[in-house]
Design a protein around this motif. Structure first.
Motif: not given
Length: 323
Positions: A96, A213, A271, A273-274, A283, A302-304
């Motif tokens: 992250d 999450s 966060h 995350i996509r 992700p 955000a990750r990653k």
């Protein structure tokens, strides 16, 4: 408001060191707590000492998405309550990175009337049909692990596809047994499960299952309530129940806190995350082309990210404290 960042890690390279240094630069008064899986990669304690952090090594090997990580988190959270003077605990992983200032994150948590901020929802009220089917299969059955073959990450594509078709055939033929093929990116073997119901809550009703999450923020009171409930017979039974489900790290904490009398939850994501390939279990990695999106998404982490990606330099410049 004083935060504790609880970072879970299993690697020990430059990416971890950079994250810890960034957290310290952005939030000089915060506590940084690292839960590291030293069974996979040893870690030089100096990496944590350099930022005035606190290192906790896992006491047993941790499996991706398994209740083993949940138990290790609980152990470290007990230490946080006993030893640190903090108001909120924010969970994140070594992959992250901050996408907003620490001051903005503190203000966000200061303003919420809730005692926990989690991106979660009830299993029974999940609206997307594909997602709803998957989470019902995860948490309405108790599983045992099968041998790695067939369907593991190293299986040929044709074998994986055959295993998927077999699992679908079994599911259509009856409601009591399910085969669950773990995401391809995990390398974990498939599971077989039988239908089960969660244990009884303190008021005698069944726990309503929640999921979402695995990354969230808990106030000090929420952490204390979580740990107190785990120490009760019904909390222990719920943890044991989730130990036989799939990816309990995304369901145990929200299920327990949602069933805690008087606990106020805010269902929101901190966060970004996509997932463009949900079947992989991994992700997407954000890059330089995503900078505008990351800075405008309204999230705080955000990750990653890939180690050393240029987008990290740009995020550093955007999230550094004002001088």
């Amino acid at each position: 408001m004083r935060l504790a960042y609880l970072v879970s890690s299993y690697r020990s390279g430059d990416q971890l060191g950079r994250l810890l240094q960034t957290l310290r630069r952005n939030d000089p008064d915060a506590e940084i707590v690292l839960l590291h899986n030293g069974f996979e990669n040893p870690l030089d304690p100096a990496v944590v000492q350099a930022v005035g952090g606190h290192l906790h090594l896992v006491t047993a090997p941790v499996v991706w998405g398994d209740v083993s990580l949940e138990r290790e988190r609980h152990r470290v959270l007990r230490w946080v309550l006993a030893e640190l003077d903090v108001d909120w605990v924010v969970t994140l992983s070594e992959q992250d990175y901050p996408v907003a200032t620490a001051a903005a994150l503190r203000a966000r948590l200061q303003e919420t009337p809730a005692e926990a901020v989690l991106d979660v929802q009830p299993v029974a009220r999940t609206t997307d049909p594909v997602t709803a089917r998957d989470v019902r299969r995860r948490y309405a059955f108790r599983y045992a692990t099968l041998p790695r073959w067939p369907g593991g990450v190293r299986s040929p594509r044709a074998v994986r596809r055959a295993a998927e078709l077999l699992a679908a055939l079994v599911e259509r033929s009856q409601p009591f047994v399910r085969f669950y093929l773990m995401p391809t990116g995990t390398g974990l073997p498939p599971k077989v499960g039988r239908r089960a119901v969660p244990p009884t809550a303190p008021d005698g009703a069944r726990y309503e299952l929640w999921w979402g999450s695995a990354w969230f923020a808990l106030s000090r009171r929420a952490v204390a309530a979580l740990l107190d409930r785990i120490d009760t017979p019904e909390g222990g039974a719920l943890l044991e129940f989730f130990g036989r489900t799939v990816i309990p790290t995304e369901a145990f904490v929200p299920t327990l806190l949602a069933g805690e009398p008087g606990m106020v939850l805010e269902r929101a994501a901190l966060h970004e995350i996509r997932f463009s390939d949900p079947a992989s279990g991994r992700p997407d990695e954000f890059g330089a082309d995503d900078l505008g999106h990351l800075l405008g998404c309204g999230r705080f982490l955000a990750r990653k990210f890939a180690p050393g990606d240029p987008v990290l330099d740009a995020l550093d410049a955007a999230t550094a404290p004002a001088r």
